[in-house]
Design a protein around this motif. Structure first.
Motif, PDB file in Angstrom:
ATOM      1  N   HIS A 101      -1.796  11.087   7.532  1.00 50.57           N
ATOM      2  CA  HIS A 101      -2.840  10.115   7.880  1.00 50.57           C
ATOM      3  C   HIS A 101      -2.908   9.976   9.391  1.00 50.57           C
ATOM      4  O   HIS A 101      -1.876   9.848  10.051  1.00 50.57           O
ATOM      5  CB  HIS A 101      -2.557   8.750   7.235  1.00 50.57           C
ATOM      6  CG  HIS A 101      -2.776   8.770   5.761  1.00 50.57           C
ATOM      7  ND1 HIS A 101      -1.850   9.252   4.877  1.00 50.57           N
ATOM      8  CD2 HIS A 101      -3.840   8.398   5.024  1.00 50.57           C
ATOM      9  CE1 HIS A 101      -2.341   9.167   3.651  1.00 50.57           C
ATOM     10  NE2 HIS A 101      -3.539   8.655   3.718  1.00 50.57           N
ATOM     11  N   LYS A 151       0.843  -1.193   0.000  1.00 51.26           N
ATOM     12  CA  LYS A 151       0.000   0.000   0.000  1.00 51.26           C
ATOM     13  C   LYS A 151       0.876   1.240   0.000  1.00 51.26           C
ATOM     14  O   LYS A 151       1.936   1.268   0.623  1.00 51.26           O
ATOM     15  CB  LYS A 151      -0.885  -0.023   1.245  1.00 51.26           C
ATOM     16  CG  LYS A 151      -1.897   1.089   1.307  1.00 51.26           C
ATOM     17  CD  LYS A 151      -2.870   0.850   2.445  1.00 51.26           C
ATOM     18  CE  LYS A 151      -4.163   0.410   1.826  1.00 51.26           C
ATOM     19  NZ  LYS A 151      -5.238   0.129   2.679  1.00 51.26           N
ATOM     20  N   SER A 194      -3.679  -3.335   9.437  1.00 49.83           N
ATOM     21  CA  SER A 194      -4.301  -4.561   9.975  1.00 49.83           C
ATOM     22  C   SER A 194      -4.578  -5.575   8.889  1.00 49.83           C
ATOM     23  O   SER A 194      -4.519  -5.299   7.730  1.00 49.83           O
ATOM     24  CB  SER A 194      -5.574  -4.208  10.710  1.00 49.83           C
ATOM     25  OG  SER A 194      -6.489  -3.581   9.865  1.00 49.83           O
ATOM     26  N   GLU A 211      -4.193   8.320  13.157  1.00 42.54           N
ATOM     27  CA  GLU A 211      -3.952   7.035  13.815  1.00 42.54           C
ATOM     28  C   GLU A 211      -4.911   5.949  13.331  1.00 42.54           C
ATOM     29  O   GLU A 211      -4.502   4.837  13.012  1.00 42.54           O
ATOM     30  CB  GLU A 211      -4.087   7.244  15.325  1.00 42.54           C
ATOM     31  CG  GLU A 211      -3.743   6.054  16.147  1.00 42.54           C
ATOM     32  CD  GLU A 211      -3.885   6.315  17.638  1.00 42.54           C
ATOM     33  OE1 GLU A 211      -4.025   5.329  18.373  1.00 42.54           O
ATOM     34  OE2 GLU A 211      -3.872   7.489  18.066  1.00 42.54           O
ATOM     35  N   GLY A 212      -6.202   6.278  13.255  1.00 44.81           N
ATOM     36  CA  GLY A 212      -7.192   5.298  12.827  1.00 44.81           C
ATOM     37  C   GLY A 212      -6.950   4.792  11.413  1.00 44.81           C
ATOM     38  O   GLY A 212      -7.038   3.595  11.146  1.00 44.81           O
ATOM     39  N   GLN A 213      -6.638   5.717  10.512  1.00 47.83           N
ATOM     40  CA  GLN A 213      -6.376   5.336   9.111  1.00 47.83           C
ATOM     41  C   GLN A 213      -5.162   4.418   9.019  1.00 47.83           C
ATOM     42  O   GLN A 213      -5.175   3.440   8.270  1.00 47.83           O
ATOM     43  CB  GLN A 213      -6.109   6.582   8.261  1.00 47.83           C
ATOM     44  CG  GLN A 213      -7.314   7.468   8.052  1.00 47.83           C
ATOM     45  CD  GLN A 213      -6.917   8.775   7.383  1.00 47.83           C
ATOM     46  OE1 GLN A 213      -6.072   9.512   7.880  1.00 47.83           O
ATOM     47  NE2 GLN A 213      -7.546   9.045   6.252  1.00 47.83           N
ATOM     48  N   LYS A 245      -3.840   2.504  11.455  1.00 46.44           N
ATOM     49  CA  LYS A 245      -4.128   1.190  12.079  1.00 46.44           C
ATOM     50  C   LYS A 245      -4.895   0.310  11.118  1.00 46.44           C
ATOM     51  O   LYS A 245      -4.600  -0.878  10.986  1.00 46.44           O
ATOM     52  CB  LYS A 245      -4.942   1.391  13.364  1.00 46.44           C
ATOM     53  CG  LYS A 245      -4.108   1.636  14.581  1.00 46.44           C
ATOM     54  CD  LYS A 245      -5.000   1.655  15.818  1.00 46.44           C
ATOM     55  CE  LYS A 245      -4.162   1.765  17.064  1.00 46.44           C
ATOM     56  NZ  LYS A 245      -4.975   1.917  18.260  1.00 46.44           N
ATOM     57  N   GLU A 246      -5.878   0.891  10.451  1.00 47.02           N
ATOM     58  CA  GLU A 246      -6.683   0.116   9.496  1.00 47.02           C
ATOM     59  C   GLU A 246      -5.811  -0.380   8.341  1.00 47.02           C
ATOM     60  O   GLU A 246      -5.911  -1.527   7.921  1.00 47.02           O
ATOM     61  CB  GLU A 246      -7.825   0.981   8.969  1.00 47.02           C
ATOM     62  CG  GLU A 246      -8.803   0.240   8.094  1.00 47.02           C
ATOM     63  CD  GLU A 246      -9.948   1.105   7.633  1.00 47.02           C
ATOM     64  OE1 GLU A 246     -10.259   1.040   6.425  1.00 47.02           O
ATOM     65  OE2 GLU A 246     -10.506   1.857   8.454  1.00 47.02           O
ATOM     66  N   ALA A 247      -4.946   0.482   7.826  1.00 49.07           N
ATOM     67  CA  ALA A 247      -4.080   0.109   6.704  1.00 49.07           C
ATOM     68  C   ALA A 247      -3.099  -0.989   7.099  1.00 49.07           C
ATOM     69  O   ALA A 247      -2.711  -1.806   6.264  1.00 49.07           O
ATOM     70  CB  ALA A 247      -3.328   1.328   6.205  1.00 49.07           C
TER      71      ALA A 247
END
Length: 101
Positions: free
Chosen positions: A91, A85, A101, A93-95, A97-99
């Protein structure tokens, strides 16, 4: 930045082959990069299964050119040496972490 390793062209290849690796292409003069750094450092503390790294584009222009880095910050996510990716710009923290996982 204890958990975030600085990469050079000499250490890059070996490092990206070690499981899941986030590479943050940045520069000291870049405002959004300075915003990105604490997010990367926080996730490095929280996600020990991911290797978090940085590449200073001023010091490692060859690496930046190799990956076509045109704007920074640019975050590349590798898994076992394969680019998974590319994320350009800041970006949260949430973005991230999602990327990852």
């Amino acid at each position: 930045m204890a958990n975030v390793k600085s990469l050079t062209k000499d250490t890059f290849e070996e490092t990206i082959r070690q499981g899941k690796v986030l590479v943050d292409f940045w520069a000291t003069w870049c405002g959004p990069c300075r915003m990105q750094t604490p997010v990367v450092e926080k996730l490095a503390e929280e996600m020990p299964d991911v290797t978090f790294t940085k590449v200073n584009v001023d010091d490692e222009a060859e690496l930046a050119q190799r990956f076509g880095i045109m704007s920074i910050p640019t975050l590349l996510i590798f898994e076992n040496g394969q680019l998974q990716k590319t994320m350009v710009g800041y970006h949260g923290e949430g973005q991230l972490k999602e990327a990852l996982s």
